[in-house]
Design an enzyme around this catalytic site. Structure first.
Site, PDB file in Angstrom:
ATOM      1  N   TYR A   1       0.797  -1.241   0.000  1.00 54.91           N
ATOM      2  CA  TYR A   1       0.000   0.000   0.000  1.00 54.91           C
ATOM      3  C   TYR A   1       0.823   1.282   0.000  1.00 54.91           C
ATOM      4  O   TYR A   1       0.527   2.210  -0.775  1.00 54.91           O
ATOM      5  CB  TYR A   1      -1.032  -0.027   1.139  1.00 54.91           C
ATOM      6  CG  TYR A   1      -2.185  -0.926   0.792  1.00 54.91           C
ATOM      7  CD1 TYR A   1      -3.261  -0.455   0.053  1.00 54.91           C
ATOM      8  CD2 TYR A   1      -2.172  -2.268   1.146  1.00 54.91           C
ATOM      9  CE1 TYR A   1      -4.304  -1.289  -0.304  1.00 54.91           C
ATOM     10  CE2 TYR A   1      -3.207  -3.114   0.788  1.00 54.91           C
ATOM     11  CZ  TYR A   1      -4.278  -2.616   0.053  1.00 54.91           C
ATOM     12  OH  TYR A   1      -5.300  -3.455  -0.313  1.00 54.91           O
TER      13      TYR A   1
ATOM     14  N   GLU B   1      -8.547  -7.055   4.523  1.00 58.25           N
ATOM     15  CA  GLU B   1      -7.811  -8.149   3.863  1.00 58.25           C
ATOM     16  C   GLU B   1      -7.153  -9.052   4.909  1.00 58.25           C
ATOM     17  O   GLU B   1      -7.141 -10.280   4.757  1.00 58.25           O
ATOM     18  CB  GLU B   1      -6.798  -7.568   2.858  1.00 58.25           C
ATOM     19  CG  GLU B   1      -7.534  -7.038   1.630  1.00 58.25           C
ATOM     20  CD  GLU B   1      -6.778  -6.015   0.798  1.00 58.25           C
ATOM     21  OE1 GLU B   1      -5.536  -5.920   0.933  1.00 58.25           O
ATOM     22  OE2 GLU B   1      -7.440  -5.292   0.024  1.00 58.25           O
TER      23      GLU B   1
ATOM     24  N   ARG C   1      -4.775 -15.244 -12.990  1.00 65.05           N
ATOM     25  CA  ARG C   1      -6.092 -15.042 -13.603  1.00 65.05           C
ATOM     26  C   ARG C   1      -7.146 -15.657 -12.691  1.00 65.05           C
ATOM     27  O   ARG C   1      -6.893 -16.668 -12.046  1.00 65.05           O
ATOM     28  CB  ARG C   1      -6.183 -15.717 -14.974  1.00 65.05           C
ATOM     29  CG  ARG C   1      -5.256 -15.148 -16.038  1.00 65.05           C
ATOM     30  CD  ARG C   1      -5.628 -13.751 -16.492  1.00 65.05           C
ATOM     31  NE  ARG C   1      -4.742 -13.304 -17.558  1.00 65.05           N
ATOM     32  CZ  ARG C   1      -3.568 -12.683 -17.348  1.00 65.05           C
ATOM     33  NH1 ARG C   1      -3.147 -12.423 -16.123  1.00 65.05           N
ATOM     34  NH2 ARG C   1      -2.825 -12.321 -18.379  1.00 65.05           N
TER      35      ARG C   1
ATOM     36  N   VAL D   1     -18.929 -17.701 -21.370  1.00 65.84           N
ATOM     37  CA  VAL D   1     -18.305 -18.425 -20.260  1.00 65.84           C
ATOM     38  C   VAL D   1     -18.772 -17.874 -18.904  1.00 65.84           C
ATOM     39  O   VAL D   1     -18.444 -18.432 -17.851  1.00 65.84           O
ATOM     40  CB  VAL D   1     -16.762 -18.425 -20.418  1.00 65.84           C
ATOM     41  CG1 VAL D   1     -16.147 -17.102 -19.984  1.00 65.84           C
ATOM     42  CG2 VAL D   1     -16.160 -19.590 -19.644  1.00 65.84           C
TER      43      VAL D   1
ATOM     44  N   THR E   1     -20.194 -19.987 -15.760  1.00 60.52           N
ATOM     45  CA  THR E   1     -19.488 -20.796 -14.740  1.00 60.52           C
ATOM     46  C   THR E   1     -19.973 -20.551 -13.303  1.00 60.52           C
ATOM     47  O   THR E   1     -20.282 -21.529 -12.616  1.00 60.52           O
ATOM     48  CB  THR E   1     -17.960 -20.613 -14.851  1.00 60.52           C
ATOM     49  OG1 THR E   1     -17.662 -19.212 -14.872  1.00 60.52           O
ATOM     50  CG2 THR E   1     -17.412 -21.272 -16.094  1.00 60.52           C
TER      51      THR E   1
HETATM   52  P1  FAD Z   1      -5.066 -12.234 -21.607  1.00 55.54           P
HETATM   53  O1  FAD Z   1      -3.702 -12.525 -22.109  1.00 55.54           O
HETATM   54  O2  FAD Z   1      -5.228 -11.644 -20.261  1.00 55.54           O
HETATM   55  O3  FAD Z   1      -5.833 -11.372 -22.681  1.00 55.54           O
HETATM   56  C1  FAD Z   1      -7.209 -11.025 -22.463  1.00 55.54           C
HETATM   57  C2  FAD Z   1      -7.775 -10.407 -23.710  1.00 55.54           C
HETATM   58  O4  FAD Z   1      -7.111  -9.197 -23.977  1.00 55.54           O
HETATM   59  C3  FAD Z   1      -7.625 -11.301 -24.935  1.00 55.54           C
HETATM   60  O5  FAD Z   1      -8.859 -11.306 -25.633  1.00 55.54           O
HETATM   61  C4  FAD Z   1      -6.553 -10.623 -25.746  1.00 55.54           C
HETATM   62  O6  FAD Z   1      -6.764 -10.787 -27.142  1.00 55.54           O
HETATM   63  C5  FAD Z   1      -6.699  -9.173 -25.334  1.00 55.54           C
HETATM   64  N1  FAD Z   1      -5.432  -8.433 -25.414  1.00 55.54           N
HETATM   65  C6  FAD Z   1      -4.213  -8.876 -25.038  1.00 55.54           C
HETATM   66  N2  FAD Z   1      -3.290  -7.926 -25.266  1.00 55.54           N
HETATM   67  C7  FAD Z   1      -3.953  -6.856 -25.775  1.00 55.54           C
HETATM   68  C8  FAD Z   1      -3.569  -5.565 -26.225  1.00 55.54           C
HETATM   69  N3  FAD Z   1      -2.308  -5.158 -26.186  1.00 55.54           N
HETATM   70  N4  FAD Z   1      -4.530  -4.743 -26.697  1.00 55.54           N
HETATM   71  C9  FAD Z   1      -5.815  -5.134 -26.751  1.00 55.54           C
HETATM   72  N5  FAD Z   1      -6.242  -6.353 -26.345  1.00 55.54           N
HETATM   73  C10 FAD Z   1      -5.322  -7.187 -25.868  1.00 55.54           C
HETATM   74  N6  FAD Z   1     -12.655 -16.927 -17.640  1.00 55.54           N
HETATM   75  C11 FAD Z   1     -13.067 -18.187 -17.944  1.00 55.54           C
HETATM   76  O7  FAD Z   1     -12.749 -18.701 -19.025  1.00 55.54           O
HETATM   77  N7  FAD Z   1     -13.837 -18.912 -17.065  1.00 55.54           N
HETATM   78  C12 FAD Z   1     -14.223 -18.405 -15.863  1.00 55.54           C
HETATM   79  O8  FAD Z   1     -14.921 -19.074 -15.095  1.00 55.54           O
HETATM   80  C13 FAD Z   1     -13.786 -17.088 -15.514  1.00 55.54           C
HETATM   81  N8  FAD Z   1     -14.121 -16.555 -14.328  1.00 55.54           N
HETATM   82  C14 FAD Z   1     -13.703 -15.283 -14.015  1.00 55.54           C
HETATM   83  C15 FAD Z   1     -14.065 -14.742 -12.790  1.00 55.54           C
HETATM   84  C16 FAD Z   1     -13.655 -13.465 -12.454  1.00 55.54           C
HETATM   85  C17 FAD Z   1     -14.071 -12.878 -11.117  1.00 55.54           C
HETATM   86  C18 FAD Z   1     -12.830 -12.721 -13.345  1.00 55.54           C
HETATM   87  C19 FAD Z   1     -12.356 -11.338 -12.977  1.00 55.54           C
HETATM   88  C20 FAD Z   1     -12.461 -13.274 -14.551  1.00 55.54           C
HETATM   89  C21 FAD Z   1     -12.889 -14.556 -14.912  1.00 55.54           C
HETATM   90  N9  FAD Z   1     -12.517 -15.124 -16.129  1.00 55.54           N
HETATM   91  C22 FAD Z   1     -12.968 -16.380 -16.443  1.00 55.54           C
HETATM   92  C23 FAD Z   1     -11.617 -14.421 -17.063  1.00 55.54           C
HETATM   93  C24 FAD Z   1     -10.168 -14.897 -16.828  1.00 55.54           C
HETATM   94  O9  FAD Z   1      -9.742 -14.441 -15.549  1.00 55.54           O
HETATM   95  C25 FAD Z   1      -9.173 -14.347 -17.847  1.00 55.54           C
HETATM   96  O10 FAD Z   1      -9.343 -12.964 -17.946  1.00 55.54           O
HETATM   97  C26 FAD Z   1      -9.343 -14.995 -19.223  1.00 55.54           C
HETATM   98  O11 FAD Z   1      -9.102 -16.388 -19.132  1.00 55.54           O
HETATM   99  C27 FAD Z   1      -8.345 -14.391 -20.224  1.00 55.54           C
HETATM  100  O12 FAD Z   1      -7.050 -14.543 -19.711  1.00 55.54           O
HETATM  101  P2  FAD Z   1      -5.837 -14.798 -20.713  1.00 55.54           P
HETATM  102  O13 FAD Z   1      -4.571 -14.729 -19.927  1.00 55.54           O
HETATM  103  O14 FAD Z   1      -6.061 -15.996 -21.555  1.00 55.54           O
HETATM  104  O15 FAD Z   1      -5.950 -13.576 -21.668  1.00 55.54           O
END
Ligand code: FAD
Length: 402
Positions: A95, A137, A203, A272, A275
């Site tokens: 913080y 927290e 994530r 999705v 879930t």
């Molecule tokens: P990331 O690498 O984080 O990318 C996310 C998106 O951003 C992609 O579409 C990518 O194309 C885009 N991106 C990346 N770089 C850039 C850039 N430079 N400019 C523009 N766009 C960009 N997901 C599930 O599948 N199932 C669940 O049950 C689920 N539950 C969740 C619950 C909560 C409370 C939260 C907050 C999220 C949840 N999610 C869930 C979402 C999950 O946490 C992730 O965000 C998701 O899987 C994408 O992560 P990633 O690392 O694959 O994508």
């Protein structure tokens, strides 16, 4: 409580934050990561690249300033932040670091307008918020019996394809012990090393199974965008049965109220976002057999309909459950009414009234425009706002607070 001396400076900041908020938060993150690059392991770096995180932080600071005299409005926001921070392993010592770089960023962007009085007011306001978050927290870490930032090893005991883009991972404790209970609707953070960034990334994934099933289950959509999602693709491609994942305790306040066994329940999700609804559905059917549950779901077509077989099975076994499905673009072999009942985006106006009772508890999860549309449709039908809860699968923009 904020001092009388600081109050006018924070109030006067509201229009400034509206105009310069994102510039300030962009500057803040640049300063923060330059001084503390190891903190990139905690933050979602694609959200930094896309600007989503800067936008979300700006809106959070804006909402804080605009509602500083309205603790009732801030309380649910703080609760949600606390849950997310605990899933990320945020520690008390983070913080002051964040506070310093935030104030430095305000000073840099506002220039001469950042008078010593204004900076002192923000230092006080930030300090109050930090104290609240640290205390809350700490309580939550203690309740989970973990140290801040402590992750648990879980083994993938089963990996199951649920649709063209979603796979489930069934998880059990690595040491064979029982996993702690969770509340239906909660999520865990999953920590994965991303070689191309040389970083660990966290994530969140909602727990999609029944709370008493003896395992935790997450169902992950492969993010196929350009660039492809980092963690979801690693989970799909590189994590197999027998592998170990490092995860946080179950967190989140988007949950079924444990004492509400009778009010009708309406679960509305898309993609999705299904879930957390699955977990709530299982829990409600098991624990409150008299409670009506209406399950409304929107997706592209039958090939993008995760957990369909499980849902159909529940529907057959439980007379208190009703289902309603919208396919945006049904495929030739998707049938009405067996597979779906509405074509196009889900329109609540076309859903039978019996599925949307006025007195129900409503839960929404899906893409932001989907939730906005359903929320507005429910409000227009006269459903009171306090009966609607929603979960955002990304940085929250706190639209309803502004
Ligand atoms: P990331 O690498 O984080 O990318 C996310 C998106 O951003 C992609 O579409 C990518 O194309 C885009 N991106 C990346 N770089 C850039 C850039 N430079 N400019 C523009 N766009 C960009 N997901 C599930 O599948 N199932 C669940 O049950 C689920 N539950 C969740 C619950 C909560 C409370 C939260 C907050 C999220 C949840 N999610 C869930 C979402 C999950 O946490 C992730 O965000 C998701 O899987 C994408 O992560 P990633 O690392 O694959 O994508």
């Amino acid at each position: 409580m904020l001092s009388a001396a600081s109050r006018p400076y924070i109030a006067a900041s509201v229009p400034v934050l509206r105009e310069h908020g994102v510039t300030i938060t962009r500057c803040f993150y640049q300063r923060l990561f330059a001084a503390h690059p190891q903190l990139k392991n905690i933050f979602n770096m694609p959200n930094q690249e896309s600007g989503a995180q800067q936008q979300a932080l700006a809106s959070a600071i804006f909402a804080y300033a605009a509602n500083i005299d309205n603790p009732a409005a801030l309380a649910p926001v703080i609760s949600r932040i606390v849950q997310k921070h605990v899933s990320l392993g945020i520690r008390a010592e983070h913080y002051p670091i964040v506070g310093k770089h935030l104030l430095d960023a305000i000073a840099e962007i506002l220039g001469a307008a950042a008078t010593p009085e204004l900076l002192a007011a923000w230092a006080e306001a930030y300090g109050l918020l930090a104290d609240t978050l640290i205390a809350e927290e700490r309580k939550l870490y203690q309740a989970h019996g973990v140290e801040p930032g402590e992750y648990r090893a879980v083994r993938i005991v089963r990996k199951q394809k649920e649709s063209d883009t979603v796979s489930s991972f069934y998880l059990q404790a690595g040491d064979g012990a029982e996993l702690p209970p969770f509340q239906p609707g909660q999520y865990i953070s999953v920590a994965v090393n991303v070689a191309e960034l040389s970083l660990r990334q966290l994530r969140q994934y909602s727990l999609s199974g029944a709370p008493d099933s003896g395992y935790w289950r997450i169902s992950v959509k492969r993010e196929e965008g350009s660039p492809a999602g980092l963690v979801s693709n690693l989970l799909h491609d590189q994590f197999q049965e027998g592998d170990v994942l490092w995860v946080s305790p179950p967190c989140g306040d988007f949950v079924l109220a444990p004492d509400d066994m009778d009010t009708p329940l309406v679960l509305i999700s898309a993609g999705v976002g299904v879930t957390p609804m699955m977990s709530m559905l299982h829990s409600s059917l098991q624990l409150s057999p008299q409670r009506p549950v209406n399950f409304l779901y929107a997706t592209l077509d039958g090939r993008h309909h995760p957990l369909k077989r499980e849902l159909d099975g529940l529907l057959m076994r439980h007379s208190q459950m009703q289902s309603y499905v919208a396919y945006e673009r049904p495929a030739a072999n998707d049938c009405v009414p067996q597979d779906y009942q509405q074509q196009g985006y889900l329109q609540l106006a076309a859903v039978p009234d019996a599925l949307l009772p006025q007195n129900a508890a409503y839960f929404l999860c899906g893409p932001a425009p989907f939730m906005r549309a359903q929320r507005n449709a429910l409000l227009a039908r006269g459903v009171p706002e306090r009966q609607i809860q929603q979960e955002v699968f990304g940085p929250s923009l706190l639209e309803h607070l502004q």
